[in-house]
Design an enzyme around this catalytic site. Structure first.
Site, mmCIF file in Angstrom:
data_model
loop_
_atom_site.group_PDB
_atom_site.id
_atom_site.type_symbol
_atom_site.label_atom_id
_atom_site.label_comp_id
_atom_site.label_asym_id
_atom_site.label_seq_id
_atom_site.Cartn_x
_atom_site.Cartn_y
_atom_site.Cartn_z
ATOM 1 N N ARG A 40 -88.950 -16.173 23.707
ATOM 2 C CA ARG A 40 -87.865 -15.593 24.407
ATOM 3 C C ARG A 40 -86.648 -16.902 24.211
ATOM 4 O O ARG A 40 -86.720 -17.801 25.486
ATOM 5 C CB ARG A 40 -88.101 -15.269 25.761
ATOM 6 C CG ARG A 40 -86.901 -15.021 26.575
ATOM 7 C CD ARG A 40 -87.285 -14.648 28.187
ATOM 8 N NE ARG A 40 -85.954 -14.256 28.848
ATOM 9 C CZ ARG A 40 -85.521 -15.135 29.721
ATOM 10 N NH1 ARG A 40 -85.540 -16.516 29.544
ATOM 11 N NH2 ARG A 40 -84.406 -14.787 30.364
ATOM 12 N N SER A 109 -90.379 -4.359 31.496
ATOM 13 C CA SER A 109 -89.784 -4.814 33.032
ATOM 14 C C SER A 109 -89.721 -4.023 33.911
ATOM 15 O O SER A 109 -88.856 -2.700 33.576
ATOM 16 C CB SER A 109 -88.474 -5.633 32.970
ATOM 17 O OG SER A 109 -88.482 -6.653 32.022
ATOM 18 N N LYS A 139 -83.955 -17.868 36.179
ATOM 19 C CA LYS A 139 -83.197 -16.852 36.469
ATOM 20 C C LYS A 139 -83.035 -16.787 37.781
ATOM 21 O O LYS A 139 -83.430 -15.735 38.436
ATOM 22 C CB LYS A 139 -83.891 -15.486 35.539
ATOM 23 C CG LYS A 139 -83.018 -14.469 35.161
ATOM 24 C CD LYS A 139 -83.649 -13.640 34.337
ATOM 25 C CE LYS A 139 -82.802 -12.312 34.044
ATOM 26 N NZ LYS A 139 -83.222 -11.452 32.916
HETATM 27 C C1 LIG Z 1 -93.292 -10.506 31.008
HETATM 28 C C2 LIG Z 1 -91.756 -10.387 31.056
HETATM 29 N N1 LIG Z 1 -91.310 -9.575 32.168
HETATM 30 C C3 LIG Z 1 -90.191 -9.480 32.638
HETATM 31 C C4 LIG Z 1 -89.080 -10.048 31.716
HETATM 32 C C5 LIG Z 1 -87.621 -10.121 32.114
HETATM 33 O O1 LIG Z 1 -86.936 -8.961 30.901
HETATM 34 P P1 LIG Z 1 -85.564 -8.540 31.054
HETATM 35 O O2 LIG Z 1 -85.023 -8.038 32.394
HETATM 36 O O3 LIG Z 1 -85.322 -7.734 29.837
HETATM 37 O O4 LIG Z 1 -84.714 -10.054 30.786
HETATM 38 P P2 LIG Z 1 -84.831 -11.071 29.685
HETATM 39 O O5 LIG Z 1 -86.182 -11.574 29.816
HETATM 40 O O6 LIG Z 1 -84.643 -10.130 28.478
HETATM 41 O O7 LIG Z 1 -83.752 -11.994 30.244
HETATM 42 C C6 LIG Z 1 -89.867 -10.686 30.429
HETATM 43 N N2 LIG Z 1 -88.802 -11.322 29.608
HETATM 44 N N3 LIG Z 1 -90.718 -10.793 30.056
HETATM 45 C C1 LIG Z 2 -87.217 -13.552 32.579
HETATM 46 C C2 LIG Z 2 -87.255 -13.297 34.094
HETATM 47 N N1 LIG Z 2 -87.492 -12.160 34.529
HETATM 48 C C3 LIG Z 2 -87.443 -12.249 35.915
HETATM 49 S S1 LIG Z 2 -87.684 -14.127 36.596
HETATM 50 C C4 LIG Z 2 -87.587 -14.479 34.857
HETATM 51 C C5 LIG Z 2 -87.656 -16.018 34.399
HETATM 52 C C6 LIG Z 2 -88.996 -16.423 34.448
HETATM 53 O O1 LIG Z 2 -88.974 -17.767 34.374
HETATM 54 P P1 LIG Z 2 -89.765 -18.815 35.516
HETATM 55 O O2 LIG Z 2 -91.413 -18.685 35.303
HETATM 56 O O3 LIG Z 2 -88.902 -20.215 35.108
HETATM 57 O O4 LIG Z 2 -89.287 -18.340 36.935
#
Ligand SMILES: Cc1ncc(COP(=O)(O)OP(=O)(O)O)c(N)n1
Ligand SMILES: Cc1ncsc1CCOP(=O)(O)O
Ligand SMILES: [Mg+2]
Length: 213
Positions: A40, A109, A139
């Protein structure tokens, strides 16, 4: 044979980076503690994104770590990923399943909503993710999820992933709430010793392991 999505453990997610070599090097050291790695990198596009995904795919294959591509079904297919992770803006799970076939895992998600998880599993998701469980500096605007969701989703029969603000200090709280995997970016990569952080988060699944300082 395609591996099955892991039932427990550290679900490491790559940090954002403009430097492919640095990104790959940063991730490599923590892989021994991960059950799963998600690619990602929101700062990479086009060829660089594909090349980073291919390099990480190869590393995961060698380490026996399940490899997931975030957001992008077509990229997951091109690099031969073990799975893809889809959020609310990333397309339909049933459509992704039709493209991917039965052997590539799909993660969904589900934010703060158990009913999204039920719908995702009915559409073919192999795991569900809830979060942000804790405040996330990666985030900050992510909506917050209640720890009660993990118990609520237990009957779905798929692994439940917790994401958002997970650190070595709160990892056991997330496991106690019922999370099967802990998805982490900052709690590993934004620490002075990412390998030690990954080790401590992985050990949160081992009740016999003493909490290290
Ligand atoms: C394991 C996992 N959980 C949640 C997310 C978040 O997905 P999304 O809401 O599409 O946000 P982005 O990661 O694309 O910004 C994730 N990536 N992985
Ligand atoms: C992609 C995403 N979706 C919800 S929180 C998050 C960020 C996760 O990163 P961190 O482990 O640094 O909080
Ligand atoms: Mg997404």
């Amino acid at each position: 044979m395609t591996p099955k999505f892991p039932r427990r453990g550290l679900y490491l997610i790559t940090p954002d980076s403009d430097d492919s070599d640095a990104l790959v090097a940063r991730v490599e050291d923590e892989l021994p503690f991960a059950a799963c790695l998600q690619y990602r990198n929101k700062r990479a596009h086009g060829e660089r994104r594909e090349s980073e995904a291919r390099r990480l795919r190869a590393l995961c294959e060698a380490a026996g770590v399940f490899f997931i591509v975030n957001d992008d079904v077509a990229l997951a297919v091109r690099v031969g990923a073990d799975g893809v992770h889809l959020g609310e803006d990333d397309g339909d799970i049933a459509a992704a399943r039709a493209v991917l076939g039965p052997d590539v895992a799909i993660g969904a998600s589900c934010y703060d909503d158990a009913s999204l998880a039920r719908t995702a599993v009915a559409a073919g998701a192999d795991y569900v993710a809830f979060g942000a469980l804790f405040p996330s500096s990666t985030k900050p605007a992510a909506r917050r999820a209640s720890p009660a969701l993990f118990a609520e989703a237990a009957s779905l029969g798929v692994p439940r992933v917790a994401i958002g603000g997970i650190t070595p200090d709160n990892a056991r709280q997330a496991v106690a709430a019922g999370a099967d995997l802990l998805a982490v970016i900052g709690g590993v990569f934004d620490t002075p010793d990412p390998v030690a952080a990954a080790r401590r988060i992985a050990s949160a699944f081992d009740p016999t392991s003493p909490e290290s300082p």
